[in-house]
Design an enzyme around this catalytic site. Structure first.
Site, PDB file in Angstrom:
ATOM      1  N   ASP A  78       0.835  -1.196   0.000  1.00  0.00           N
ATOM      2  CA  ASP A  78       0.000   0.000   0.000  1.00  0.00           C
ATOM      3  C   ASP A  78       0.870   1.246   0.000  1.00  0.00           C
ATOM      4  O   ASP A  78       2.047   1.216   0.392  1.00  0.00           O
ATOM      5  CB  ASP A  78      -0.891   0.031   1.242  1.00  0.00           C
ATOM      6  CG  ASP A  78      -1.870  -1.128   1.288  1.00  0.00           C
ATOM      7  OD1 ASP A  78      -2.080  -1.766   0.243  1.00  0.00           O
ATOM      8  OD2 ASP A  78      -2.420  -1.385   2.371  1.00  0.00           O
ATOM      9  N   TYR A 136       5.322  -9.494   8.354  1.00  0.00           N
ATOM     10  CA  TYR A 136       5.150  -8.046   8.488  1.00  0.00           C
ATOM     11  C   TYR A 136       5.251  -7.659   9.959  1.00  0.00           C
ATOM     12  O   TYR A 136       4.876  -8.432  10.843  1.00  0.00           O
ATOM     13  CB  TYR A 136       3.780  -7.609   7.971  1.00  0.00           C
ATOM     14  CG  TYR A 136       3.626  -7.606   6.478  1.00  0.00           C
ATOM     15  CD1 TYR A 136       3.890  -6.455   5.737  1.00  0.00           C
ATOM     16  CD2 TYR A 136       3.182  -8.741   5.795  1.00  0.00           C
ATOM     17  CE1 TYR A 136       3.727  -6.441   4.356  1.00  0.00           C
ATOM     18  CE2 TYR A 136       3.016  -8.736   4.417  1.00  0.00           C
ATOM     19  CZ  TYR A 136       3.297  -7.580   3.709  1.00  0.00           C
ATOM     20  OH  TYR A 136       3.138  -7.567   2.347  1.00  0.00           O
TER      21      TYR A 136
END
Length: 265
Positions: A78, A136
């Protein structure tokens, strides 16, 4: 290819290799590992009239190789998301050594993108479709921090890490995440193998590992964990949200707190 020698289901969907790579006529497959600060970019994938990581790397390669070269990334990120070890690959007929390619890329790339390593790899390697898992890390800051706010989510209310750990246990395993992520991806099945919540001073770090992730999936997970960790969401409501029947909205964590830590093959 998997460690057992069998081709994974993801590999079968890979973009076809250049003709030279398939037939062994001299095309090299180059694997690079990148570190980047994503706060100034619209994500990995090239977009018209917007700065992206892929666009910057391909522009640097054009300066070095004298031709447009497609770079395949390990996945989309993103806008605003950063990476510590982002993997990509590209095919080239160049005979430049990996060390010279690395030096040249870092010469032409902006300062917020760094090529950490360059190596030749097998012709069938694909940064995205050969991937086995990704990890992540999301940083939450309890309070204000002018120095860290570009890479963290500033929260102005108390959060209980132990409550977050209890909620995280509900998320492990394999399920269809499309209802939770509100996405129309054809395949929404993902397997989360680990979620770790660490409290360090005024920070709470959420580390998530899985075989694949949907659009905004990690940020939605963090938002739900924060909602439960602050007492604004119950376990019953979390279960309903996972089933695609949210009884109340909860935040999608902002992009700047998310960093891709590692990719495993």
């Amino acid at each position: 290819m998997s460690r057992t020698g069998r081709r994974s289901p993801h590999t079968a969907r890979a973009t076809p290799l250049p003709q030279g790579a398939r037939e062994g006529t001299g095309m090299r497959n180059i694997r690079i590992v990148l570190e980047f600060d994503g706060t100034g970019y619209a994500g990995w994938q090239v977009q018209p009239d917007r700065p992206t990581i892929q666009g910057a790397v391909e522009a640097a390669l054009k300066q070095i190789l004298g031709r447009q070269t497609r770079v395949f990334g390990c996945g989309r990120t993103d806008a605003g998301v950063s990476a510590r070890n982002y993997v990509a690959n590209f095919f080239t007929g160049s005979t430049l050594s990996c060390e010279r390619l690395k030096r040249a890329l870092n010469f032409y790339l902006p300062r917020d993108i760094l090529v950490k390593s360059v190596a030749d790899c097998p012709p069938d390697f694909h940064a995205r479709y050969s991937c086995r898992s990704k990890t992540y890390c999301y940083r939450i800051i309890q309070g204000r921090s002018p120095l860290r706010r570009r890479h963290g989510w500033e929260l102005n209310w108390p959060i209980d890490p132990e409550r977050m750990r209890r909620a995280a246990r509900l998320l492990l395993g394999r399920r269809d995440w499309r209802p939770f992520c509100q996405t129309r991806d054809e395949n929404g099945t993902c397997r989360l193998t680990a979620i770790r919540i660490e409290a360090k001073g005024d920070e709470v770090l959420v580390t998530v590992q899985g075989d694949r992730f949907l659009y905004k999936m990690v940020r939605r997970i963090v938002g739900a964990l924060v909602a439960y960790g602050t007492g604004r969401l119950t376990l019953k409501e979390l279960r309903a949200a996972l089933a695609g029947r949210p009884s109340k909205p909860f935040p999608t964590a902002p992009a700047q707190g998310l960093t891709l830590q590692s990719v495993d093959y």
